[in-house]
Design a protein around this motif. Structure first.
Motif, PDB file in Angstrom:
ATOM      1  N   GLY A  10       1.619  -1.278   4.004  1.00  0.00           N
ATOM      2  CA  GLY A  10       1.177  -2.616   4.375  1.00  0.00           C
ATOM      3  C   GLY A  10       1.162  -3.548   3.175  1.00  0.00           C
ATOM      4  N   CYS A  31       0.854  -1.186   0.000  1.00  0.00           N
ATOM      5  CA  CYS A  31       0.000   0.000   0.000  1.00  0.00           C
ATOM      6  C   CYS A  31       0.890   1.237   0.000  1.00  0.00           C
ATOM      7  CB  CYS A  31      -0.885  -0.025   1.249  1.00  0.00           C
ATOM      8  SG  CYS A  31      -1.843   1.474   1.501  1.00  0.00           S
ATOM      9  N   ASN A  52      -6.473  -1.821   5.452  1.00  0.00           N
ATOM     10  CA  ASN A  52      -5.863  -1.569   6.758  1.00  0.00           C
ATOM     11  C   ASN A  52      -5.664  -0.091   7.052  1.00  0.00           C
ATOM     12  OD1 ASN A  52      -5.631  -4.355   7.300  1.00  0.00           O
ATOM     13  ND2 ASN A  52      -3.800  -4.426   6.059  1.00  0.00           N
ATOM     14  N   CYS A  53      -5.829   0.774   6.075  1.00  0.00           N
ATOM     15  CA  CYS A  53      -5.653   2.213   6.271  1.00  0.00           C
ATOM     16  C   CYS A  53      -6.859   2.772   7.019  1.00  0.00           C
ATOM     17  CB  CYS A  53      -5.508   2.929   4.925  1.00  0.00           C
ATOM     18  SG  CYS A  53      -4.009   2.487   4.043  1.00  0.00           S
ATOM     19  N   GLU A  54      -6.622   3.345   8.190  1.00  0.00           N
ATOM     20  CA  GLU A  54      -7.717   3.899   8.974  1.00  0.00           C
ATOM     21  C   GLU A  54      -8.008   5.347   8.615  1.00  0.00           C
ATOM     22  OE1 GLU A  54      -7.042   3.270  13.090  1.00  0.00           O
ATOM     23  OE2 GLU A  54      -6.890   1.100  12.863  1.00  0.00           O
ATOM     24  N   ASN A 104     -14.081  -2.336  12.139  1.00  0.00           N
ATOM     25  CA  ASN A 104     -13.676  -3.665  11.667  1.00  0.00           C
ATOM     26  C   ASN A 104     -14.037  -4.719  12.641  1.00  0.00           C
ATOM     27  OD1 ASN A 104     -12.754  -2.702   9.286  1.00  0.00           O
ATOM     28  ND2 ASN A 104     -10.647  -2.547   9.967  1.00  0.00           N
ATOM     29  N   CYS A 142      -5.339   0.727   1.255  1.00  0.00           N
ATOM     30  CA  CYS A 142      -5.755  -0.657   1.456  1.00  0.00           C
ATOM     31  C   CYS A 142      -6.776  -0.745   2.583  1.00  0.00           C
ATOM     32  CB  CYS A 142      -4.536  -1.531   1.754  1.00  0.00           C
ATOM     33  SG  CYS A 142      -3.827  -1.302   3.397  1.00  0.00           S
ATOM     34  N   CYS A 167       0.132   3.199   3.704  1.00  0.00           N
ATOM     35  CA  CYS A 167       0.635   2.680   4.984  1.00  0.00           C
ATOM     36  C   CYS A 167       1.797   1.699   4.835  1.00  0.00           C
ATOM     37  CB  CYS A 167      -0.497   2.017   5.762  1.00  0.00           C
ATOM     38  SG  CYS A 167      -1.040   0.428   5.079  1.00  0.00           S
TER      39      CYS A 167
END
Length: 52
Positions: free
Chosen positions: A9, A4, A32-34, A52, A30, A7
């Motif tokens: 990730g 990503c 996982n990106c907050e 999540n 992605c 981040c």
């Protein structure tokens, strides 16, 4: 290995194939990106935290 750009990730090659803009080898954001999320063809700041 795909990653990503936001981040850094790990993302799978299948995820990149589906969600990356054409001719890009990585994604801009992605799951996982907050702080950012995809909004159509663009990436924007998240308005609230993800559940999540």
């Amino acid at each position: 290995m795909p990653h990503c750009r936001n981040c850094e990730g790990f993302v799978t090659e299948n995820y990149v194939r589906v969600f990356a803009p054409q001719d890009m080898s990585t994604v801009r954001v992605c799951p996982n990106c907050e702080d950012k999320l995809r909004d159509g063809a663009e990436v924007r700041e998240a308005r609230s935290t993800r559940q999540n």
